[in-house]
Design a protein around this motif. Structure first.
Motif, PDB file in Angstrom:
ATOM      1  N   LEU A  11     -46.982  11.191 -11.885  1.00 37.46           N
ATOM      2  CA  LEU A  11     -47.042   9.947 -11.415  1.00 37.46           C
ATOM      3  C   LEU A  11     -47.123   8.813 -12.440  1.00 37.46           C
ATOM      4  CD1 LEU A  11     -46.964   7.817  -8.969  1.00 37.46           C
ATOM      5  CD2 LEU A  11     -49.658   8.051  -8.899  1.00 37.46           C
ATOM      6  N   VAL A  12     -46.297   8.139 -12.815  1.00 37.20           N
ATOM      7  CA  VAL A  12     -46.377   6.930 -13.676  1.00 37.20           C
ATOM      8  C   VAL A  12     -45.810   5.473 -13.194  1.00 37.20           C
ATOM      9  CG1 VAL A  12     -44.014   7.412 -14.554  1.00 37.20           C
ATOM     10  CG2 VAL A  12     -45.649   6.401 -16.328  1.00 37.20           C
ATOM     11  N   GLN A  13     -46.665   4.754 -13.977  1.00 43.87           N
ATOM     12  CA  GLN A  13     -46.188   2.913 -13.234  1.00 43.87           C
ATOM     13  C   GLN A  13     -44.843   2.736 -13.801  1.00 43.87           C
ATOM     14  OE1 GLN A  13     -49.182   0.703 -14.706  1.00 43.87           O
ATOM     15  NE2 GLN A  13     -50.704   1.194 -12.566  1.00 43.87           N
ATOM     16  N   PRO A  14     -44.246   1.901 -13.145  1.00 39.14           N
ATOM     17  CA  PRO A  14     -42.816   1.184 -13.743  1.00 39.14           C
ATOM     18  C   PRO A  14     -43.107   0.735 -15.427  1.00 39.14           C
ATOM     19  CG  PRO A  14     -43.359   0.604 -11.676  1.00 39.14           C
ATOM     20  CD  PRO A  14     -44.373   1.281 -12.049  1.00 39.14           C
ATOM     21  N   MET A  83     -38.882  10.573 -21.548  1.00 39.57           N
ATOM     22  CA  MET A  83     -38.338   9.205 -20.461  1.00 39.57           C
ATOM     23  C   MET A  83     -39.218   7.913 -20.702  1.00 39.57           C
ATOM     24  SD  MET A  83     -37.860  11.596 -17.120  1.00 39.57           S
ATOM     25  CE  MET A  83     -39.386  12.323 -17.348  1.00 39.57           C
ATOM     26  N   ASN A  84     -38.573   6.969 -21.066  1.00 40.67           N
ATOM     27  CA  ASN A  84     -39.098   5.686 -21.605  1.00 40.67           C
ATOM     28  C   ASN A  84     -38.752   4.625 -20.651  1.00 40.67           C
ATOM     29  OD1 ASN A  84     -40.461   6.913 -23.753  1.00 40.67           O
ATOM     30  ND2 ASN A  84     -38.820   6.381 -25.242  1.00 40.67           N
ATOM     31  N   ASN A  85     -39.648   3.554 -20.561  1.00 41.11           N
ATOM     32  CA  ASN A  85     -39.087   2.564 -19.643  1.00 41.11           C
ATOM     33  C   ASN A  85     -38.829   2.996 -18.091  1.00 41.11           C
ATOM     34  OD1 ASN A  85     -38.794  -0.095 -18.710  1.00 41.11           O
ATOM     35  ND2 ASN A  85     -36.609  -0.232 -19.553  1.00 41.11           N
ATOM     36  N   LEU A  86     -39.547   3.779 -17.526  1.00 41.21           N
ATOM     37  CA  LEU A  86     -39.222   4.273 -16.371  1.00 41.21           C
ATOM     38  C   LEU A  86     -39.200   3.527 -15.130  1.00 41.21           C
ATOM     39  CD1 LEU A  86     -41.391   7.646 -16.631  1.00 41.21           C
ATOM     40  CD2 LEU A  86     -38.830   7.591 -16.024  1.00 41.21           C
ATOM     41  N   LYS A  87     -38.360   3.548 -14.300  1.00 41.94           N
ATOM     42  CA  LYS A  87     -37.994   2.673 -13.045  1.00 41.94           C
ATOM     43  C   LYS A  87     -38.092   3.409 -11.797  1.00 41.94           C
ATOM     44  CE  LYS A  87     -34.347   0.463 -15.770  1.00 41.94           C
ATOM     45  NZ  LYS A  87     -32.920   0.046 -15.771  1.00 41.94           N
ATOM     46  N   PRO A  88     -38.468   3.046 -10.733  1.00 39.40           N
ATOM     47  CA  PRO A  88     -38.620   3.486  -9.472  1.00 39.40           C
ATOM     48  C   PRO A  88     -37.499   4.290  -8.827  1.00 39.40           C
ATOM     49  CG  PRO A  88     -39.746   1.130  -9.220  1.00 39.40           C
ATOM     50  CD  PRO A  88     -38.844   1.330 -10.650  1.00 39.40           C
ATOM     51  N   GLU A  89     -36.503   3.947  -9.448  1.00 42.77           N
ATOM     52  CA  GLU A  89     -35.205   4.721  -9.106  1.00 42.77           C
ATOM     53  C   GLU A  89     -35.143   6.047  -9.894  1.00 42.77           C
ATOM     54  OE1 GLU A  89     -35.323   1.602  -9.920  1.00 42.77           O
ATOM     55  OE2 GLU A  89     -33.446   0.935 -11.268  1.00 42.77           O
ATOM     56  N   ASP A  90     -35.935   6.262 -10.910  1.00 45.39           N
ATOM     57  CA  ASP A  90     -36.169   7.489 -11.463  1.00 45.39           C
ATOM     58  C   ASP A  90     -36.933   8.608 -10.952  1.00 45.39           C
ATOM     59  OD1 ASP A  90     -36.333   5.544 -14.605  1.00 45.39           O
ATOM     60  OD2 ASP A  90     -34.532   6.452 -13.801  1.00 45.39           O
ATOM     61  N   ALA A  92     -37.843  11.419  -8.592  1.00 43.04           N
ATOM     62  CA  ALA A  92     -36.988  12.700  -8.498  1.00 43.04           C
ATOM     63  C   ALA A  92     -37.568  13.860  -8.837  1.00 43.04           C
ATOM     64  CB  ALA A  92     -35.575  12.485  -8.868  1.00 43.04           C
ATOM     65  N   LEU A  93     -37.208  14.979  -8.315  1.00 37.39           N
ATOM     66  CA  LEU A  93     -37.521  16.355  -8.728  1.00 37.39           C
ATOM     67  C   LEU A  93     -36.495  16.624  -9.926  1.00 37.39           C
ATOM     68  CD1 LEU A  93     -39.488  18.575  -8.192  1.00 37.39           C
ATOM     69  CD2 LEU A  93     -37.773  19.561  -6.784  1.00 37.39           C
ATOM     70  N   THR A 116     -39.654  20.020 -11.864  1.00 40.08           N
ATOM     71  CA  THR A 116     -41.100  19.092 -12.020  1.00 40.08           C
ATOM     72  C   THR A 116     -40.809  17.566 -11.549  1.00 40.08           C
ATOM     73  OG1 THR A 116     -42.658  18.439 -13.627  1.00 40.08           O
ATOM     74  CG2 THR A 116     -40.331  18.374 -14.291  1.00 40.08           C
ATOM     75  N   GLN A 117     -41.882  17.217 -10.649  1.00 41.98           N
ATOM     76  CA  GLN A 117     -41.880  15.948 -10.043  1.00 41.98           C
ATOM     77  C   GLN A 117     -42.127  14.840 -10.892  1.00 41.98           C
ATOM     78  OE1 GLN A 117     -40.534  15.360  -6.700  1.00 41.98           O
ATOM     79  NE2 GLN A 117     -41.009  13.189  -7.249  1.00 41.98           N
ATOM     80  N   VAL A 118     -41.381  13.859 -10.667  1.00 34.57           N
ATOM     81  CA  VAL A 118     -41.615  12.534 -11.560  1.00 34.57           C
ATOM     82  C   VAL A 118     -41.688  11.525 -10.338  1.00 34.57           C
ATOM     83  CG1 VAL A 118     -40.559  10.902 -13.285  1.00 34.57           C
ATOM     84  CG2 VAL A 118     -40.480  13.291 -13.698  1.00 34.57           C
ATOM     85  N   THR A 119     -42.608  10.629 -10.544  1.00 31.09           N
ATOM     86  CA  THR A 119     -42.605   9.811  -9.584  1.00 31.09           C
ATOM     87  C   THR A 119     -43.103   8.643 -10.288  1.00 31.09           C
ATOM     88  OG1 THR A 119     -43.661  11.320  -7.629  1.00 31.09           O
ATOM     89  CG2 THR A 119     -44.054   8.698  -7.488  1.00 31.09           C
TER      90      THR A 119
END
Length: 122
Positions: A11-14, A83-90, A92-93, A116-119
């Protein structure tokens, strides 16, 4: 047999960053085109990125271009996705897989790992 084990999701913040990894075995990793694909809830499989066998070239889907970086370590049979500057639309599994060019797009060859789940959420 082909085995792919993904790890590193979470889990990571936008705006945050995450690196996922994939340990490969059972095939000639160093001579294989490798890639990442993802599947968001309720959606189909989406190609994300590809890297050539000796890292000569990399390819990215438009939604992740400039934010994601694919790399590999052939000595360790390991594939990475920074993965940098992650967005909510990223969200996914994320799966790694051998990939093949199918016309103008990249396709994932079975089997895939468990993913691997990225939220990405605040």
């Amino acid at each position: 047999q082909v085995q792919l084990v993904e790890s590193g999701g979470g889990l990571v913040q936008p705006g945050g960053s995450l690196r996922v990894s994939c340990a490969a075995s059972g095939f000639a990793f160093s001579s294989s085109f490798m890639g990442w694909v993802r599947q968001a809830p309720g959606k189909g499989l989406e190609w994300v990125s590809t890297i050539t066998p000796v890292s000569t070239k990399t390819y990215y889907a438009d939604p992740v271009k400039g934010r994601f970086t694919i790399s590999r370590d052939n000595a360790r049979n390991t594939l990475y996705l920074q993965m940098n500057n992650l967005k909510p639309e990223d969200t996914a599994l994320y799966y790694c897989s051998r990939v093949v060019l199918q016309g103008t797009t990249w396709g994932s060859l079975p089997p895939r790992g468990q993913g691997t789940q990225v939220t990405v959420s605040s």
